[in-house]
Design a protein around this motif. Structure first.
Motif, PDB file in Angstrom:
ATOM      1  N   SER A  13      28.085 -23.104 -20.782  1.00  0.00           N
ATOM      2  CA  SER A  13      29.507 -23.370 -20.527  1.00  0.00           C
ATOM      3  C   SER A  13      30.418 -22.365 -21.228  1.00  0.00           C
ATOM      4  CB  SER A  13      29.858 -24.797 -20.976  1.00  0.00           C
ATOM      5  OG  SER A  13      29.757 -24.919 -22.385  1.00  0.00           O
ATOM      6  N   LEU A  14      29.884 -21.596 -22.175  1.00  0.00           N
ATOM      7  CA  LEU A  14      30.681 -20.579 -22.867  1.00  0.00           C
ATOM      8  C   LEU A  14      30.847 -19.297 -22.048  1.00  0.00           C
ATOM      9  CD1 LEU A  14      29.093 -20.819 -26.446  1.00  0.00           C
ATOM     10  CD2 LEU A  14      31.363 -21.621 -25.792  1.00  0.00           C
ATOM     11  N   ARG A  15      30.031 -19.150 -21.022  1.00  0.00           N
ATOM     12  CA  ARG A  15      29.991 -17.880 -20.297  1.00  0.00           C
ATOM     13  C   ARG A  15      31.283 -17.614 -19.539  1.00  0.00           C
ATOM     14  NH1 ARG A  15      23.877 -18.600 -17.754  1.00  0.00           N
ATOM     15  NH2 ARG A  15      22.734 -18.150 -19.689  1.00  0.00           N
ATOM     16  N   LYS A  16      31.729 -16.342 -19.619  1.00  0.00           N
ATOM     17  CA  LYS A  16      32.911 -15.893 -18.878  1.00  0.00           C
ATOM     18  C   LYS A  16      32.502 -14.749 -17.960  1.00  0.00           C
ATOM     19  CE  LYS A  16      36.106 -17.513 -22.447  1.00  0.00           C
ATOM     20  NZ  LYS A  16      37.125 -17.136 -23.453  1.00  0.00           N
ATOM     21  N   LYS A  17      33.044 -13.563 -18.160  1.00  0.00           N
ATOM     22  CA  LYS A  17      32.732 -12.441 -17.274  1.00  0.00           C
ATOM     23  C   LYS A  17      31.254 -12.083 -17.349  1.00  0.00           C
ATOM     24  CE  LYS A  17      33.809  -7.537 -16.495  1.00  0.00           C
ATOM     25  NZ  LYS A  17      33.842  -7.643 -15.036  1.00  0.00           N
ATOM     26  N   GLU A  18      30.633 -11.900 -16.170  1.00  0.00           N
ATOM     27  CA  GLU A  18      29.208 -11.558 -16.092  1.00  0.00           C
ATOM     28  C   GLU A  18      29.025 -10.105 -15.669  1.00  0.00           C
ATOM     29  OE1 GLU A  18      25.915 -12.446 -12.776  1.00  0.00           O
ATOM     30  OE2 GLU A  18      26.468 -14.273 -13.897  1.00  0.00           O
ATOM     31  N   THR A  19      28.090  -9.411 -16.319  1.00  0.00           N
ATOM     32  CA  THR A  19      27.730  -8.042 -15.954  1.00  0.00           C
ATOM     33  C   THR A  19      26.245  -7.993 -15.632  1.00  0.00           C
ATOM     34  OG1 THR A  19      29.430  -7.136 -17.437  1.00  0.00           O
ATOM     35  CG2 THR A  19      27.701  -5.631 -16.707  1.00  0.00           C
ATOM     36  N   GLU A  70      10.280   6.217 -19.999  1.00  0.00           N
ATOM     37  CA  GLU A  70      11.390   5.382 -19.567  1.00  0.00           C
ATOM     38  C   GLU A  70      11.074   3.887 -19.689  1.00  0.00           C
ATOM     39  OE1 GLU A  70      13.957   7.884 -16.265  1.00  0.00           O
ATOM     40  OE2 GLU A  70      12.263   6.658 -15.570  1.00  0.00           O
ATOM     41  N   SER A  71      12.116   3.135 -20.064  1.00  0.00           N
ATOM     42  CA  SER A  71      12.055   1.676 -20.029  1.00  0.00           C
ATOM     43  C   SER A  71      12.948   1.184 -18.901  1.00  0.00           C
ATOM     44  CB  SER A  71      12.539   1.070 -21.353  1.00  0.00           C
ATOM     45  OG  SER A  71      11.730   1.457 -22.421  1.00  0.00           O
ATOM     46  N   HIS A  72      12.606   0.015 -18.372  1.00  0.00           N
ATOM     47  CA  HIS A  72      13.394  -0.579 -17.298  1.00  0.00           C
ATOM     48  C   HIS A  72      14.024  -1.865 -17.830  1.00  0.00           C
ATOM     49  CE1 HIS A  72      13.606  -2.163 -12.881  1.00  0.00           C
ATOM     50  NE2 HIS A  72      14.768  -1.733 -13.315  1.00  0.00           N
ATOM     51  N   LEU A  73      15.344  -1.946 -17.731  1.00  0.00           N
ATOM     52  CA  LEU A  73      16.099  -3.081 -18.269  1.00  0.00           C
ATOM     53  C   LEU A  73      16.740  -3.838 -17.108  1.00  0.00           C
ATOM     54  CD1 LEU A  73      16.869  -4.189 -21.112  1.00  0.00           C
ATOM     55  CD2 LEU A  73      18.970  -2.854 -20.928  1.00  0.00           C
ATOM     56  N   VAL A  74      16.419  -5.140 -16.987  1.00  0.00           N
ATOM     57  CA  VAL A  74      16.952  -5.956 -15.897  1.00  0.00           C
ATOM     58  C   VAL A  74      17.434  -7.279 -16.471  1.00  0.00           C
ATOM     59  CG1 VAL A  74      16.475  -7.126 -13.711  1.00  0.00           C
ATOM     60  CG2 VAL A  74      15.370  -4.940 -14.229  1.00  0.00           C
ATOM     61  N   GLY A  75      18.691  -7.633 -16.152  1.00  0.00           N
ATOM     62  CA  GLY A  75      19.182  -8.924 -16.613  1.00  0.00           C
ATOM     63  C   GLY A  75      20.675  -9.031 -16.519  1.00  0.00           C
ATOM     64  N   LYS A  76      21.252  -9.890 -17.363  1.00  0.00           N
ATOM     65  CA  LYS A  76      22.687 -10.163 -17.322  1.00  0.00           C
ATOM     66  C   LYS A  76      23.274 -10.202 -18.727  1.00  0.00           C
ATOM     67  CE  LYS A  76      22.255 -13.013 -13.151  1.00  0.00           C
ATOM     68  NZ  LYS A  76      22.435 -14.370 -12.578  1.00  0.00           N
ATOM     69  N   ILE A  77      24.551  -9.859 -18.799  1.00  0.00           N
ATOM     70  CA  ILE A  77      25.306  -9.971 -20.040  1.00  0.00           C
ATOM     71  C   ILE A  77      26.609 -10.704 -19.715  1.00  0.00           C
ATOM     72  CG2 ILE A  77      26.489  -8.733 -21.910  1.00  0.00           C
ATOM     73  CD1 ILE A  77      24.478  -6.464 -21.549  1.00  0.00           C
ATOM     74  N   GLY A  98      33.676  -4.554 -23.871  1.00  0.00           N
ATOM     75  CA  GLY A  98      34.097  -4.349 -25.252  1.00  0.00           C
ATOM     76  C   GLY A  98      34.374  -5.633 -25.984  1.00  0.00           C
ATOM     77  N   MET A  99      34.060  -6.769 -25.339  1.00  0.00           N
ATOM     78  CA  MET A  99      34.175  -8.058 -26.036  1.00  0.00           C
ATOM     79  C   MET A  99      33.143  -8.122 -27.156  1.00  0.00           C
ATOM     80  SD  MET A  99      36.296 -10.628 -25.045  1.00  0.00           S
ATOM     81  CE  MET A  99      35.389 -12.170 -25.104  1.00  0.00           C
ATOM     82  N   VAL A 100      33.521  -8.721 -28.258  1.00  0.00           N
ATOM     83  CA  VAL A 100      32.599  -8.857 -29.381  1.00  0.00           C
ATOM     84  C   VAL A 100      31.586  -9.966 -29.126  1.00  0.00           C
ATOM     85  CG1 VAL A 100      32.469  -9.643 -31.772  1.00  0.00           C
ATOM     86  CG2 VAL A 100      34.099  -7.868 -31.137  1.00  0.00           C
ATOM     87  N   THR A 101      32.068 -11.114 -28.626  1.00  0.00           N
ATOM     88  CA  THR A 101      31.194 -12.280 -28.457  1.00  0.00           C
ATOM     89  C   THR A 101      30.525 -12.221 -27.090  1.00  0.00           C
ATOM     90  OG1 THR A 101      33.156 -13.506 -27.750  1.00  0.00           O
ATOM     91  CG2 THR A 101      32.474 -13.758 -30.027  1.00  0.00           C
ATOM     92  N   GLN A 102      29.206 -12.131 -27.109  1.00  0.00           N
ATOM     93  CA  GLN A 102      28.462 -11.933 -25.861  1.00  0.00           C
ATOM     94  C   GLN A 102      27.114 -12.648 -25.900  1.00  0.00           C
ATOM     95  OE1 GLN A 102      28.402  -7.592 -25.877  1.00  0.00           O
ATOM     96  NE2 GLN A 102      29.931  -7.527 -24.249  1.00  0.00           N
ATOM     97  N   GLU A 103      26.604 -12.896 -24.704  1.00  0.00           N
ATOM     98  CA  GLU A 103      25.241 -13.401 -24.510  1.00  0.00           C
ATOM     99  C   GLU A 103      24.496 -12.398 -23.653  1.00  0.00           C
ATOM    100  OE1 GLU A 103      22.819 -17.045 -22.255  1.00  0.00           O
ATOM    101  OE2 GLU A 103      25.019 -17.105 -22.385  1.00  0.00           O
ATOM    102  N   LEU A 104      23.323 -11.976 -24.097  1.00  0.00           N
ATOM    103  CA  LEU A 104      22.477 -11.032 -23.368  1.00  0.00           C
ATOM    104  C   LEU A 104      21.202 -11.753 -22.973  1.00  0.00           C
ATOM    105  CD1 LEU A 104      24.319  -9.381 -25.413  1.00  0.00           C
ATOM    106  CD2 LEU A 104      22.558  -7.616 -25.342  1.00  0.00           C
ATOM    107  N   ASP A 105      20.833 -11.636 -21.714  1.00  0.00           N
ATOM    108  CA  ASP A 105      19.605 -12.280 -21.236  1.00  0.00           C
ATOM    109  C   ASP A 105      18.932 -11.311 -20.273  1.00  0.00           C
ATOM    110  OD1 ASP A 105      17.600 -13.975 -20.530  1.00  0.00           O
ATOM    111  OD2 ASP A 105      18.873 -15.557 -19.702  1.00  0.00           O
ATOM    112  N   PHE A 106      17.895 -10.616 -20.761  1.00  0.00           N
ATOM    113  CA  PHE A 106      17.255  -9.638 -19.886  1.00  0.00           C
ATOM    114  C   PHE A 106      15.793  -9.428 -20.254  1.00  0.00           C
ATOM    115  CE2 PHE A 106      20.011  -7.045 -22.822  1.00  0.00           C
ATOM    116  CZ  PHE A 106      19.021  -6.592 -23.671  1.00  0.00           C
ATOM    117  N   GLU A 107      15.115  -8.742 -19.343  1.00  0.00           N
ATOM    118  CA  GLU A 107      13.719  -8.373 -19.555  1.00  0.00           C
ATOM    119  C   GLU A 107      13.630  -6.864 -19.682  1.00  0.00           C
ATOM    120  OE1 GLU A 107       9.895 -10.120 -17.546  1.00  0.00           O
ATOM    121  OE2 GLU A 107      10.579  -8.427 -16.325  1.00  0.00           O
TER     122      GLU A 107
END
Length: 510
Positions: free
Chosen positions: A362-368, A500-507, A385-394
């Protein structure tokens, strides 16, 4: 062992007050103004308005809401004159995310807790919330013969959040084979009997857990039932904040042993928190057959856990996001301490996994969306550039040796909190040596854990103004760290080493 070097302990309690409303309002407001001016105030973690916050207490579900208390010393950093007030502060929530401020709850205002309202727990009994906690007192404070005299104290809270203490102690003093270090009762019910487990110190200066049991159903009388029989006779000199519960037919003892020497990558903090998993407790013999002790959190700042069973059956845990005897950079603003985000505990392969509770969505706002190939150049992620973030990726390291993630970085990336995923060594390393304001350096600036992940690894990270919580894999490894960056540290950089690494997910911005 008590430190007898302080000859006259009464000086410590000279300016202790029973109720916070005895303090002039302008004194409280001035402390709160100073705290509010801190650049390190968290956005979605629980903090006190001023002073010292430590252990979570009384974590429970009552009258349709979650209730949470925390150890509270609101004038801990005030000088000239110093004023000492100690108690439980009360919050309530319907979702474990948004908390209602209900103000002071239990204060140190009776003969049973006159020198401190220490940690305890709570559970719903009929139409009230029953709280049990340790009342701290000292005897012979005017002499060099003083000693700690703990009481286990009971209190009832009604549906209007009003408290009434039970005026007689539930338990007086410690067990005969223990010192006065006997505290932090965690209550539960089994076969219509109420039990509580407490942390204790034996007279040979080793830590243990003791069990007390209610006599009758009104919870006003208890007996000293016995010692929880574990396989560990010499695990530190004191066990704090023990918590016994069962998940999926297995017994768990979660506790904070003090005095464990560092061992490789483990036990690097001043004090530790960990657990035993085993067969359910034998209530007749108090035998607890269990696996070896496992450290719960791999980070720098994690202590004094408490769990509760949610109405839907989940076992949810909070912890003090800090450790005693560390001078955090916030103390110049006259406050210290916060609580971790709530975490769900799950047992898999005789190990406790920790996962952020789903309500935090419920805290989530803009998604990237993130879908990137990362090479050996240090690259900035294009974020808000927001300080408070959630990162969820593989991160996929099939073609790489290491993946580097720099959080809360400045534009030059000379300051950051760095996570390294090392495929060859199957390890994760968290470094805060360049995070910002330095503190607690004598306990090291790096933490490391082995993680079996083959080539792909899931990362789930919560970043607040002055903290990071990093969940790795399915929650097998968690790093909790307080950090104190400058305000311009709003960037995230990534780098791949050896391919190379592959990064997939959402912030998400939070």
């Amino acid at each position: 062992m008590e430190d007898k070097r302080m000859v006259n302990k009464s000086a410590q309690f000279k300016n202790m007050i029973k109720h916070i409303d005895q303090v002039p309002e302008n004194v409280i407001k001035e402390e709160e103004r100073l705290t509010a001016a801190s650049p390190f105030r968290q956005k979605f973690h629980i903090e006190a308005k001023s002073g010292f916050l430590n252990d979570p207490n009384g974590f429970s579900f009552f009258n349709g809401k979650y209730h949470l208390f925390y150890q509270w010393t609101p004038l801990a950093f005030k000088k000239d004159p110093s004023i000492w007030h100690h108690g439980w502060y009360h919050l309530a929530s319907s979702d474990l995310v948004n908390w209602e401020d209900l103000g002071p709850a239990i204060e140190s205002d009776s003969p049973l807790d006159k020198h401190g309202t220490y940690s305890g727990s709570a559970m719903t009994v009929n139409d009230k919330l029953f709280c049990i906690y340790t009342g701290n007192t000292w005897t012979n404070t005017q002499t060099d013969d003083w000693r700690r005299l703990p009481y286990q104290v009971g209190a009832w809270m009604d549906k209007k959040n009003r408290f009434e203490k039970i005026d007689k102690p539930l338990i007086t003093d410690s067990f005969s084979d223990c010192t006065g270090h006997f505290r932090d009762p965690k209550i539960w019910m089994h076969d219509n009997n109420y039990y509580a487990v407490l942390g204790a110190q034996r007279r040979n200066l080793t830590g243990t857990a003791k069990i007390i049991k209610s006599v009758g159903s009104d919870l006003t009388q208890w007996q000293k039932y016995g010692e929880l029989k574990t396989d560990e006779k010499h695990l530190g000199y004191m066990w704090e904040c023990p918590d016994y519960f069962e998940v999926d037919g297995q017994g768990v003892l979660l506790f904070s042993p003090q005095g464990l020497p560092a061992k490789g990558d483990h036990y690097r903090n001043i004090y530790q928190t960990g657990y035993f998993i085993g067969e359910p407790l034998n209530y007749d013999t108090l035998e607890f057959k269990h696996e070896k002790f496992k450290e719960l959190d791999a980070g720098f700042d994690f202590y004094a856990t408490q769990t509760m069973e949610a109405p839907d059956g989940r076992r949810i845990m909070l912890a003090w996001f800090g450790i005693s005897e560390i001078d955090y950079p916030t103390t110049k603003y006259h406050y210290s301490g916060c609580l971790t985000i709530p975490r769900e505990l799950i047992i898999k392969d005789k190990k406790l996994l920790q996962r952020p509770i789903r309500e935090l969505k419920s805290l989530r706002k803009k998604e990237t969306q993130i879908n990137l190939l990362i090479d050996d150049s240090m690259s900035e992620l294009n974020l808000t550039g927001m300080v408070t973030q959630e990162l969820d990726f593989e991160v996929d390291l099939s073609l790489a040796e290491k993946f580097v993630l720099d959080l809360r970085a400045d534009q030059e990336n000379s300051h950051h909190t760095r996570l390294i995923i090392d495929k060859e060594k199957q390890a994760c390393i968290l470094s805060r040596k360049d995070s910002g304001v330095m503190f607690a350096e004598k306990y090291g600036t790096e933490r490391r854990r082995q993680v079996k992940f083959q080539e792909k690894l899931h990362l789930h990270i919560f970043i607040d103004v002055s903290s990071v919580e990093i969940f790795i894999g399915k929650g097998e490894v968690v790093f909790s760290a307080r950090i104190f960056p400058n305000e311009d540290q709003t960037k995230i950089f990534v780098q791949s080493i050896g391919g190379e690494s592959h990064l997939v997910g959402k912030i998400w911005d939070l």
